[in-house]
Design a protein around this motif. Structure first.
Motif, PDB file in Angstrom:
ATOM      1  N   SER A  45     -10.203 -25.509 -28.174  1.00 22.41           N
ATOM      2  CA  SER A  45      -9.794 -25.985 -29.523  1.00 22.41           C
ATOM      3  C   SER A  45     -10.541 -26.305 -30.447  1.00 22.41           C
ATOM      4  CB  SER A  45      -8.709 -27.085 -29.033  1.00 22.41           C
ATOM      5  OG  SER A  45      -9.537 -28.134 -28.932  1.00 22.41           O
ATOM      6  N   ILE A  46     -11.564 -25.765 -29.515  1.00 22.77           N
ATOM      7  CA  ILE A  46     -13.183 -26.052 -30.217  1.00 22.77           C
ATOM      8  C   ILE A  46     -12.845 -25.014 -31.543  1.00 22.77           C
ATOM      9  CG2 ILE A  46     -15.588 -26.066 -30.256  1.00 22.77           C
ATOM     10  CD1 ILE A  46     -15.077 -27.861 -27.184  1.00 22.77           C
ATOM     11  N   PRO A  47     -13.138 -25.321 -32.394  1.00 15.17           N
ATOM     12  CA  PRO A  47     -13.091 -24.281 -33.865  1.00 15.17           C
ATOM     13  C   PRO A  47     -14.581 -23.648 -33.760  1.00 15.17           C
ATOM     14  CG  PRO A  47     -13.695 -26.564 -35.165  1.00 15.17           C
ATOM     15  CD  PRO A  47     -13.505 -26.660 -33.116  1.00 15.17           C
ATOM     16  N   VAL A  48     -14.824 -21.933 -33.985  1.00 14.57           N
ATOM     17  CA  VAL A  48     -15.698 -21.240 -34.559  1.00 14.57           C
ATOM     18  C   VAL A  48     -16.627 -22.182 -35.634  1.00 14.57           C
ATOM     19  CG1 VAL A  48     -16.391 -18.905 -35.387  1.00 14.57           C
ATOM     20  CG2 VAL A  48     -14.946 -19.096 -33.562  1.00 14.57           C
ATOM     21  N   PRO A  49     -17.609 -22.479 -35.830  1.00 12.59           N
ATOM     22  CA  PRO A  49     -18.670 -22.711 -36.975  1.00 12.59           C
ATOM     23  C   PRO A  49     -19.213 -21.337 -37.963  1.00 12.59           C
ATOM     24  CG  PRO A  49     -20.160 -22.752 -34.770  1.00 12.59           C
ATOM     25  CD  PRO A  49     -18.500 -21.974 -34.025  1.00 12.59           C
ATOM     26  N   ILE A  50     -17.688 -21.204 -37.914  1.00 14.26           N
ATOM     27  CA  ILE A  50     -18.212 -20.261 -39.488  1.00 14.26           C
ATOM     28  C   ILE A  50     -16.977 -20.548 -40.489  1.00 14.26           C
ATOM     29  CG2 ILE A  50     -18.657 -17.383 -39.971  1.00 14.26           C
ATOM     30  CD1 ILE A  50     -19.679 -17.408 -37.076  1.00 14.26           C
ATOM     31  N   GLY A  51     -17.041 -20.172 -41.259  1.00 11.91           N
ATOM     32  CA  GLY A  51     -16.358 -20.211 -42.569  1.00 11.91           C
ATOM     33  C   GLY A  51     -15.937 -19.362 -43.275  1.00 11.91           C
TER      34      GLY A  51
END
Length: 184
Positions: A45-51
């Motif tokens: 569940s750790i999100p990808v840090p790209i918007g």
């Protein structure tokens, strides 16, 4: 910590004892599949840090404003998902690169994905080391935060590719362990 224990290695004495303990641990893991699923739930569940607009998502305020935690968003999910999938396959390796090789041999990941993950691992480690050396030079404590604005366009692209490779590994882990989406 469970994650650390699962990477135990013998440093002295009868190496056969390490093998026997790993065999026993792997047998327990296969006997209790819920264990790996529980380990995987928070990691996948750790999100990808790209918007949405392909920009890096950085800290908005505080000490690390405009910086990105390379360990939290890169190294931790890559290493941990690799470890979880390797344990699910009963692999005995404890080194991340060896585990990736084993996962490719077991056809859990493709050769292309293995290569992308190896490159991601090297990218994250190189950035962490470079960051730590800069922290030493500035008299700061070691940290895991980087400033993407310091990177060239190509370096940013390499970093984004590394995060996408990890995201694919998280999806693979989620599918393999049948982890449900969190619903809040």
């Amino acid at each position: 910590d469970t994650y650390v224990f699962l990477d135990f290695r013998s440093i002295h004495g009868d190496q056969g004892l390490e093998f026997e303990l790993k065999k026993h641990t792997n047998a327990l893991v296969s006997q209790y599949p819920f264990f790996l699923k529980t380990l995987a739930e928070s990691i996948v569940s750790i999100p990808v840090p790209i918007g949405f607009f392909k920009n890096f998502i950085v800290e908005k305020t505080g000490k690390y404003k405009d910086r990105l935690n390379i360990k939290l968003y890169g190294l931790v999910p890559l290493i941990t998902c690799t470890k979880i999938l390797a344990l699910q396959q009963g692999l005995m390796e404890t080194n991340t690169l060896e585990r990736l090789e084993g996962l490719m041999q077991a056809k859990v990941i493709s050769a292309d994905h293995k290569e992308a993950l190896e490159q991601a691992f090297e990218t994250f480690l190189a950035l962490k080391i470079k960051n730590n050396l800069a922290d030493i030079d500035q008299g700061k404590d070691f940290g895991s935060y980087i400033d993407p604005q310091d990177f060239s366009t190509r370096q940013k692209q390499i970093l984004k590719e590394a995060f996408w490779a990890v995201s694919e590994l998280q999806k693979k882990t989620k599918e393999a362990l049948k982890v449900e989406e969190s619903r809040f």
